[in-house]
Design a protein around this motif. Structure first.
Motif, PDB file in Angstrom:
ATOM      1  N   GLY A 192      60.471  16.353  47.108  1.00  0.00           N
ATOM      2  CA  GLY A 192      59.375  15.115  47.024  1.00  0.00           C
ATOM      3  C   GLY A 192      59.587  14.059  48.406  1.00  0.00           C
ATOM      4  O   GLY A 192      60.629  13.794  48.871  1.00  0.00           O
ATOM      5  N   SER A 239      58.356  10.135  49.053  1.00  0.00           N
ATOM      6  CA  SER A 239      57.958   8.708  48.599  1.00  0.00           C
ATOM      7  C   SER A 239      57.842   7.754  49.825  1.00  0.00           C
ATOM      8  O   SER A 239      58.722   7.778  50.698  1.00  0.00           O
ATOM      9  N   SER A 279      55.470   8.293  44.756  1.00  0.00           N
ATOM     10  CA  SER A 279      55.532   9.601  45.122  1.00  0.00           C
ATOM     11  C   SER A 279      54.093   9.960  45.954  1.00  0.00           C
ATOM     12  O   SER A 279      53.088   9.272  45.643  1.00  0.00           O
ATOM     13  N   ILE A 335      54.707  16.642  46.864  1.00  0.00           N
ATOM     14  CA  ILE A 335      55.728  17.441  46.550  1.00  0.00           C
ATOM     15  C   ILE A 335      55.613  18.797  47.226  1.00  0.00           C
ATOM     16  O   ILE A 335      54.333  19.280  47.183  1.00  0.00           O
ATOM     17  N   LEU A 343      64.099  17.814  43.699  1.00  0.00           N
ATOM     18  CA  LEU A 343      63.554  16.605  43.093  1.00  0.00           C
ATOM     19  C   LEU A 343      63.742  16.778  41.377  1.00  0.00           C
ATOM     20  O   LEU A 343      64.084  15.698  40.864  1.00  0.00           O
TER      21      LEU A 343
END
Length: 142
Positions: free
Chosen positions: A49, A51, A56, A59, A95
């Protein structure tokens, strides 16, 4: 927590970065590497992931990496046109904790902070003129 049992994978995310120059409204590539620094391969793939400022932005699927194996993850991100600002990128391997690892606490990269400037082609919206122009207040004659 680190275990000393049977061989296990240990995924880490490293070298999270964004290629500049950074301009709002223009696409940029977020990137980093996932590395298995453990001594075993996982039973299957996992997810990595990305961010920005703890939100977020995407992914990516990560293949099952053997010991010492690495995979570069790439994600295209476009900063909002509404303005520039400061952003902190963090990338986290495994993740969703699908891989049983020897160390489950080292999956995220060091933060990478960068600033995004305004797109020079974006023209700020001018403030509209008032509906009723102000006129000097006239005093009544004495």
């Amino acid at each position: 927590c680190t275990s000393s049992g049977p061989p296990q994978p240990d995924f880490i995310a490293e070298n999270a970065t964004v290629a500049g120059p950074f301009t709002s409204g223009q696409p940029h590539t977020l990137s980093g590497q996932v590395r298995n620094q453990g001594n075993a391969a996982p039973s299957g793939p996992s997810s990595t992931g990305f961010s920005l400022n703890h939100m977020s932005v995407g992914i990516q699927d990560t293949q099952a990496l053997g010991p010492g194996g690495t995979e570069t993850e790439l994600l295209t991100w476009t900063p909002p046109v509404t303005g520039g600002g400061s952003f902190t990128l963090i990338m986290c391997a495994d993740l969703f904790n699908n891989v049983i690892e020897s160390n489950e606490t080292n999956n995220c990269s060091d933060p990478f902070t960068f600033s995004v400037g305004m797109d020079p082609t974006v023209t700020p919206t001018p403030t509209p003129p008032p509906l009723f122009p102000t006129a000097p207040i006239l005093e009544a004659p004495p």
